[in-house]
Scaffold this motif. Structure first.
Motif, mmCIF file in Angstrom:
data_model
loop_
_atom_site.group_PDB
_atom_site.id
_atom_site.type_symbol
_atom_site.label_atom_id
_atom_site.label_comp_id
_atom_site.label_asym_id
_atom_site.label_seq_id
_atom_site.Cartn_x
_atom_site.Cartn_y
_atom_site.Cartn_z
ATOM 1 N N GLY A 40 5.813 -6.637 -4.431
ATOM 2 C CA GLY A 40 6.834 -5.847 -5.113
ATOM 3 C C GLY A 40 6.314 -4.851 -6.123
ATOM 4 N N ALA A 41 5.020 -4.646 -6.181
ATOM 5 C CA ALA A 41 4.442 -3.749 -7.194
ATOM 6 C C ALA A 41 3.724 -2.576 -6.546
ATOM 7 C CB ALA A 41 3.462 -4.533 -8.073
ATOM 8 N N GLY A 42 3.295 -1.637 -7.390
ATOM 9 C CA GLY A 42 2.502 -0.518 -6.913
ATOM 10 C C GLY A 42 1.051 -0.924 -6.741
ATOM 11 N N PHE A 88 -6.459 -2.749 -0.563
ATOM 12 C CA PHE A 88 -6.621 -1.513 0.192
ATOM 13 C C PHE A 88 -7.956 -0.866 -0.140
ATOM 14 C CE2 PHE A 88 -2.407 -0.843 1.971
ATOM 15 C CZ PHE A 88 -1.585 -1.571 1.129
ATOM 16 N N PHE A 104 -6.106 5.893 3.098
ATOM 17 C CA PHE A 104 -6.059 4.453 2.872
ATOM 18 C C PHE A 104 -6.180 3.687 4.177
ATOM 19 C CE2 PHE A 104 -4.834 3.950 -1.557
ATOM 20 C CZ PHE A 104 -4.404 5.216 -1.884
ATOM 21 N N GLY A 105 -6.817 2.525 4.100
ATOM 22 C CA GLY A 105 -6.721 1.581 5.191
ATOM 23 C C GLY A 105 -5.339 0.936 5.189
ATOM 24 N N ARG B 9 13.544 1.058 -9.342
ATOM 25 C CA ARG B 9 12.787 0.085 -8.554
ATOM 26 C C ARG B 9 13.455 -0.145 -7.200
ATOM 27 N NH1 ARG B 9 9.099 -3.344 -10.761
ATOM 28 N NH2 ARG B 9 8.577 -3.641 -8.572
ATOM 29 N N TYR B 35 3.886 8.925 -1.491
ATOM 30 C CA TYR B 35 3.564 8.179 -0.280
ATOM 31 C C TYR B 35 4.773 7.345 0.125
ATOM 32 C CZ TYR B 35 -1.417 8.789 -1.550
ATOM 33 O OH TYR B 35 -2.660 9.292 -1.880
ATOM 34 N N GLN B 37 5.271 3.551 2.179
ATOM 35 C CA GLN B 37 4.516 2.396 2.632
ATOM 36 C C GLN B 37 5.389 1.551 3.529
ATOM 37 O OE1 GLN B 37 3.282 -0.366 -0.432
ATOM 38 N NE2 GLN B 37 1.792 -1.335 0.899
ATOM 39 N N LEU B 43 -0.377 3.177 3.654
ATOM 40 C CA LEU B 43 0.245 4.256 2.882
ATOM 41 C C LEU B 43 0.092 5.558 3.654
ATOM 42 C CD1 LEU B 43 -0.392 2.099 0.592
ATOM 43 C CD2 LEU B 43 -0.431 4.057 -0.941
ATOM 44 N N MET B 88 9.382 1.682 1.235
ATOM 45 C CA MET B 88 8.886 1.655 -0.143
ATOM 46 C C MET B 88 8.215 3.006 -0.405
ATOM 47 S SD MET B 88 8.166 -0.065 -2.978
ATOM 48 C CE MET B 88 7.161 -1.408 -3.554
ATOM 49 N N LEU B 90 5.992 5.309 -3.029
ATOM 50 C CA LEU B 90 5.044 5.199 -4.138
ATOM 51 C C LEU B 90 4.630 6.583 -4.608
ATOM 52 C CD1 LEU B 90 2.849 2.384 -2.610
ATOM 53 C CD2 LEU B 90 4.222 2.158 -4.657
ATOM 54 N N GLY B 108 6.655 1.763 -7.632
ATOM 55 C CA GLY B 108 7.324 1.928 -6.347
ATOM 56 C C GLY B 108 8.831 1.897 -6.455
#
Lengths: 114, 114
Positions: A40-42, A88, A104-105, B9, B35, B37, B43, B88, B90, B108
């Protein structure tokens, strides 16, 4: 930037070391990064390595870079339950107006088992 | 510490609505990024900006636009929201120049289009 590949899942026992691997394709990349994303976060920047380095250590984190094979790894020593997250790797390349884009992967989900 | 703040959020909108996602950074960074996700896709860059009023398309700009009227603020606009834009989102920012430019992320916005 080109493709960045990571395995999707990794499980380790608490106290063991975790090694998360990444391969990249753009040989002109000068900086490579590791980010951590908790639920739930960046994304949180963990560490980075400059392309003329082979290794960088920062407390429990060790980054290894094999430029010949375009292989990057992140080792987490003494893995704790709080390390459970998605990790990542990203490679930087210069784009328009000198803005450095990141490729990004797809991220590796690390699960730490008690 | 760098602070990147996304205005919401969680957000729920209806198909066809015009949706604004706002992002503010407090470190005088030149570059800002949006971005999205999605699970298994990592991303993907929608748009970025390397200066006020400057914008560049990323990998998936279709259905989106952006606005950067002030250095600290970068807005993402969904012109006519569709269900496949549920995701999501970002926001990130970074310094300009050719040196190390790690991107710093907000927490995000989880957007649902019904």
């Amino acid at each position: 930037g080109e493709d960045v590949e990571q395995s999707l899942f990794l499980s380790v026992r608490e106290g063991d070391s975790s090694v998360i691997n990444c391969t990249y394709t753009d040989s002109s990349s000068t900086y490579l990064y590791w980010y951590k994303q908790e639920p739930g976060a960046g994304l949180q920047l963990l560490t980075y390595i400059f392309s003329n380095m082979d290794m960088k250590q920062d407390q429990r984190l060790t980054v290894l870079l094999n430029k010949k094979d375009k292989h990057l790894s992140l080792r987490i020593a003494d893995t704790q339950t709080g390390d459970s997250a998605i990790y990542f790797c990203a490679e930087g390349f210069v784009s328009s107006g000198s803005a450095r884009q990141l490729t990004f992967g797809s991220g590796t989900q690390l699960t730490v088992l008690p | 510490d760098v602070k990147v703040t996304q205005s919401s959020r969680y957000l729920v909108k209806r198909t066809g609505e015009k949706v604004f996602l706002e992002c503010v950074q407090d470190m005088d960074h030149e570059n800002m990024f949006w971005y999205r996700q999605d699970p298994g896709l990592g991303l993907r860059l929608i748009y970025f900006s390397y200066d006020v009023k400057m914008k560049e398309k990323g990998d998936i700009p279709e259905g989106y636009s952006v606005s950067r009227e002030k250095k600290e603020r970068f807005s993402l606009i969904l012109e006519s929201a569709s269900t496949n834009q549920t995701s999501m989102y970002l926001c990130a920012s970074s310094l300009g120049g050719f040196g190390n430019q790690p991107q710093h992320f907000g927490d995000g916005t989880r957007l649902s289009i019904l």
